[in-house]
Design a protein around this motif. Structure first.
Motif, PDB file in Angstrom:
ATOM      1  N   PRO A  41       1.021  -1.420  -0.017  1.00 48.20           N
ATOM      2  CA  PRO A  41       0.142  -0.120   0.074  1.00 48.20           C
ATOM      3  C   PRO A  41       0.923   1.413   0.194  1.00 48.20           C
ATOM      4  O   PRO A  41       2.126   1.204   0.532  1.00 48.20           O
ATOM      5  CB  PRO A  41      -0.591  -0.188   1.181  1.00 48.20           C
ATOM      6  N   GLN A  42       0.112   2.517  -0.210  1.00 56.35           N
ATOM      7  CA  GLN A  42       0.877   3.380  -0.913  1.00 56.35           C
ATOM      8  C   GLN A  42       0.936   3.975   0.828  1.00 56.35           C
ATOM      9  O   GLN A  42       2.061   5.145   0.918  1.00 56.35           O
ATOM     10  CB  GLN A  42       0.339   4.904  -1.307  1.00 56.35           C
ATOM     11  N   ASP A  43       1.021   4.308   1.642  1.00 58.12           N
ATOM     12  CA  ASP A  43       0.667   4.466   3.000  1.00 58.12           C
ATOM     13  C   ASP A  43       2.126   3.799   3.656  1.00 58.12           C
ATOM     14  O   ASP A  43       2.993   4.314   4.784  1.00 58.12           O
ATOM     15  CB  ASP A  43      -0.303   4.299   4.093  1.00 58.12           C
ATOM     16  N   MET A  44       2.314   2.527   3.449  1.00 53.34           N
ATOM     17  CA  MET A  44       3.588   1.793   3.978  1.00 53.34           C
ATOM     18  C   MET A  44       4.697   2.711   3.481  1.00 53.34           C
ATOM     19  O   MET A  44       5.419   3.077   4.194  1.00 53.34           O
ATOM     20  CB  MET A  44       3.468   0.737   3.647  1.00 53.34           C
ATOM     21  N   ILE A  45       4.785   3.210   2.000  1.00 51.47           N
ATOM     22  CA  ILE A  45       5.950   3.983   1.749  1.00 51.47           C
ATOM     23  C   ILE A  45       6.095   5.009   2.309  1.00 51.47           C
ATOM     24  O   ILE A  45       6.996   5.457   2.169  1.00 51.47           O
ATOM     25  CB  ILE A  45       5.609   4.114  -0.532  1.00 51.47           C
ATOM     26  N   ASP A  46       5.061   5.535   2.083  1.00 49.51           N
ATOM     27  CA  ASP A  46       5.089   6.887   2.570  1.00 49.51           C
ATOM     28  C   ASP A  46       5.519   6.800   3.838  1.00 49.51           C
ATOM     29  O   ASP A  46       6.567   7.507   4.897  1.00 49.51           O
ATOM     30  CB  ASP A  46       3.965   7.686   2.867  1.00 49.51           C
TER      31      ASP A  46
END
Length: 437
Positions: free
Chosen positions: A68-73
């Motif tokens: 998920p993008q939130d993990m990358i952020d």
């Protein structure tokens, strides 16, 4: 299989990082569906800075290479925060990495703080930055770096509450690195502080003792002398009271320690009374086994409980530690437990019977006749039981054992010194507390 799993009771009393080894064990033993374990891991990881590990778990759980993008952020945020904390702590870290500079430090904390400020322009802000940096390292899973920085921080810290927090972190880091000797030292240091510190509420002190006992399970069931030391700690009045009122599930581990301990202790008789009193608040096959043998004298029930105890040990993260031997893996504590459990049944059974049919006895011990006969011969030879085997009738005959009056006197007075010390300690605590009021 998960009926007697204590993880749901134990986990709330641990740092979240200490829960991971328990989940790894449960996953290996397949006590729960793999998906359930992976979801529990991700839930724990979401509240730490171990983002890369969380990404790996997410890929395994959902069978994908995408995250998920939130993990990358979140990962970018963690890296940036780590760099900022590293820069803030850099002056003090540089000083601590210089052996010649470190030699200027003394045992006097106030002198050290003044010296650091005058010569190196290192003040309270940099010392606080070291704590935050160490804490962040711990949250990222760098336990070795965290342990070093927390140790150095405590040498400079003058805030008792913050120093205590750092000690808890240092203990957790040493446990996770499996440095059992150092972890035991930190555990004892923490115990001294908890027992001597003035808490805002007695309940806070009790809670600290409960946390300490839960964390100590990692150490005591891995350290060479742990099975003796768990009895020394858990069986102290203040700690045993905390167990009985707030954490009765810890009786499993104290009971196990008593059973596998080679030296039969005077406290064992008192512990049986605790088992009897607390059967309503907590029981599992291990505590029920002791109740069958020493409270109810129900030997058939003890035999059944022995089989259940084997399953409990194999599926317990602390008791079921496996040792690899070539192509095989064994659980040493299980074998010791079963051997000593048989001995408990045998000794108690023999003390209430004068003539025992060996076939009946071996059934109660879960042994075939040949192995049982060999076992009982060695036991009689090596034990203090005054018995002989009648091969013609297939019985064990117990000789009358008249109690020695001097031994009885010693048994009744051996605990007197310990009780006196406890009484004096309580009086001193009370006297010291009087001026503070």
């Amino acid at each position: 299989m998960a009926t007697y799993d204590l993880t749901p009771r134990i986990a709330p009393n641990l740092d979240r990082h200490l829960v991971f080894p328990l989940l790894e064990f449960l996953q290996e033993r397949q006590l729960y569906p793999d998906e359930q374990i992976l979801k529990a891991k991700i839930e724990l990881l979401n509240k730490t800075n171990m983002v890369d590990y969380a990404m790996d778990i997410h890929k395994s759980l959902y069978h994908t290479d995408d995250v998920p993008q939130d993990m990358i952020d979140r990962r970018l945020e963690v890296v940036a925060r780590l760099k900022a904390l590293e820069d803030g702590a850099a002056p003090l870290v540089t000083f601590l990495q210089n052996p010649n500079a470190v030699q200027e430090l003394r045992a006097d904390k106030q002198y050290n703080l003044q010296m650091l400020n005058d010569r190196y322009q290192i003040g309270p802000d940099q010392i606080e930055a070291l704590y935050q940096y160490a804490k962040f390292q711990f949250e990222c899973g760098n336990y070795s770096g965290a342990a070093d920085y927390l140790y150095q921080y405590r040498a400079l810290c003058t805030n008792s509450e913050r120093s205590l927090s750092a000690l808890w972190g240092k203990l957790a880091a040493e446990i996770l690195m499996q440095n059992w000797d150092i972890a035991l030292e930190e555990l004892n240091r923490l115990k001294e502080i908890i027992d001597s510190k003035s808490f805002s509420s007695p309940l806070n002190q009790v809670q600290s003792r409960i946390w300490l006992m839960h964390w100590s399970l990692f150490i005591f069931f891995n350290h060479d002398n742990g099975r003796t030391q768990i009895i020394d700690l858990f069986n102290q009045d203040k700690y045993l009271n905390a167990i009985q009122t707030s954490a009765p599930h810890l009786l499993r581990y104290l009971a196990t320690a008593f059973i596998v301990n080679k030296r039969r202790r005077p406290q064992f008789k008192e512990f049986i009374k605790v088992i009897q009193q607390d059967q309503c608040s907590y029981k599992d096959p291990i505590t029920e086994f002791l109740a069958c043998v020493y409270v109810n004298y129900e030997f058939d029930g003890a035999q059944k409980k022995m089989k259940e105890c084997e399953e409990v040990i194999l599926n317990d993260p602390f008791l079921g530690k496996r040792v690899e031997e070539g192509n095989f893996s064994t659980v040493p504590l299980k074998d010791e437990f079963l051997e000593n459990a048989r001995l408990f049944i045998f000794e108690t059974y023999c003390r209430i019977h004068q003539r025992i049919e060996m076939r009946v006895l071996f059934e109660k011990l879960n042994l075939n006749y040949e192995d049982g006969e060999r076992w009982i011969v060695n036991l009689i030879r090596n034990s203090k039981l005054d018995a002989k085997i009648d091969s013609d009738t297939g019985t064990v005959i117990m000789e009358p054992n008249q109690p020695n009056v001097y031994e009885q006197l010693i048994d009744h007075t051996k605990a007197l010194q310990g009780r006196t010390y406890k009484l004096v300690g309580q009086l001193l605590e009370h006297a010291q507390a009087q001026p503070a009021r």
